[in-house]
Design an enzyme around this catalytic site. Structure first.
Site, short mmCIF file in Angstrom:
data_model
loop_
_atom_site.label_atom_id
_atom_site.label_comp_id
_atom_site.label_asym_id
_atom_site.label_seq_id
_atom_site.Cartn_x
_atom_site.Cartn_y
_atom_site.Cartn_z
CG PHE A 1 -1.89 -1.09 1.30
CD1 PHE A 1 -3.12 -1.00 0.68
CD2 PHE A 1 -1.58 -2.26 1.98
CE1 PHE A 1 -4.02 -2.04 0.72
CE2 PHE A 1 -2.47 -3.31 2.03
CZ PHE A 1 -3.70 -3.20 1.40
CE1 TYR B 1 -1.69 7.15 -6.64
CE2 TYR B 1 -3.72 7.64 -7.81
CZ TYR B 1 -3.04 6.90 -6.87
OH TYR B 1 -3.68 5.93 -6.16
#
Length: 329
Positions: free
Chosen positions: A71, A139
């Site tokens: 993550f 991103y």
């Protein structure tokens, strides 16, 4: 199973770590706490504070890690546009270091928290996994690059990898919720207005080709998302990189989100009309048919009211400082 959770002190990672502990796994969280919180690491999991490059291999060797849930990442789109170098280094560079550590230590499974932002502005909605990958910001581009690296490492080194792609996550679980220094997500921003931390929430665009004119977005409860990660862990196949989209399948408009937040909080939550933002698609919703069919994943908390109610319970327990006069929607 002995599991390493990178970024496990963050919002989604901490909830996944909690569910892993509940399921009886041996969990180590690796987090540099740059955006995470040490008190979010669930009881029963061990926290190692530090970066992936510096600590991942040593932690894997010490724990005898069998699987990784990844993550740790930078995830603010505007920041990625302003400072793409930070995202290529922090997201892609660290992920490559993680994969190398896995290779050295013989770790054979990884579940990657990817994003549906890799699809950019989609041709069809809900978005299937075979939609073209064409991210519209750095991103999303870094997440797509990591997905490509997973495919290659599965081919070259025989690991089993699963990428989970999704849009908006909200709600809370076991006292764990969103605590971002700079908040960019709609539901917590609207709830900050109800808390008196913001004066209003701005609604960017009201003339989209949607039922009420505002943008429609997919929302998934963080507990449902965590359950999908645990299922994916059991569906890693040696030598394969599999991709699954996750979502509710229908989506909710900005106005719907604000209205449900009003009902849940009992606060009027003033909205301020604003013009469209460049690059905002009318609707972004992910299809989760493959996840349902192959992982057996069915979201158990799909209703917007439950998502908002759980988030509101968390936010009332963590009031936080004033967040400024305006908001984003």
């Amino acid at each position: 199973m002995r599991v390493l959770v990178t970024g496990g002190a963050g919002y989604i990672g901490s909830v996944v770590a909690a569910q892993l502990v509940e399921a009886g796994h041996d969990v180590v969280v690796l987090d540099d706490l740059s955006t995470g919180h040490a008190d979010a690491v669930p009881k029963g999991a061990r926290l190692v504070e530090g970066g992936i490059r510096e600590h991942a291999q040593a932690v894997m060797a010490e724990q005898g890690t069998e699987a990784v849930l990844h993550f740790a990442a930078r995830s603010v789109v505007p920041e990625s546009v302003a400072h793409p170098d930070r995202y290529w280094d922090g997201n892609v560079g660290c992920s490559l270091a993680l994969l190398e550590a896995m290779r050295v230590c013989g770790v054979g499974r990884i579940v990657f928290s990817s994003t549906a932002a890799v699809y950019g502005e989609p041709e069809t909605v809900p978005i299937p996994e075979d939609a073209p990958v064409r991210p519209g910001n750095p991103y999303g581009a870094t997440k797509a690059a990591i997905d490509a690296a997973l495919t290659e490492h599965a081919r070259m080194h025989g690991i089993g990898a699963v990428s989970l792609r999704y849009f908006n996550v909200a709600g809370a679980y076991a006292g764990l919720g969103e605590r971002h220094t700079t908040e960019t997500h709609l539901i917590p921003i609207v709830l900050q207005v109800a808390q008196g931390r913001r004066e209003s929430v701005s609604v960017y665009g009201s003339d989209y080709p949607t039922p009420d004119g505002t943008c429609v977005r997919d929302y998934i409860h963080v507990a449902d998302l965590a359950e999908a990660h645990l299922l994916a862990l059991d569906h890693c196949r040696p030598g394969e990189h599999r991709v699954f989209n996750l979502g509710n399948g229908t989506g909710f408009s900005v106005r719907e989100v604000i209205e449900v937040c009003r009902e849940v909080t009992g606060h009027p939550i003033p909205g301020a009309a604003a013009g469209r933002r460049a690059g905002d698609p009318a609707a972004l919703v992910a299809s989760s048919e493959r996840a349902r069919a192959e992982l057996g994943w069915v979201p158990r908390r799909p209703g917007l009211r439950e998502i908002v109610s759980d988030a509101w319970t968390f936010h009332t327990a963590h009031p936080g400082p004033a967040a400024g006069a305006g908001g984003r929607a």
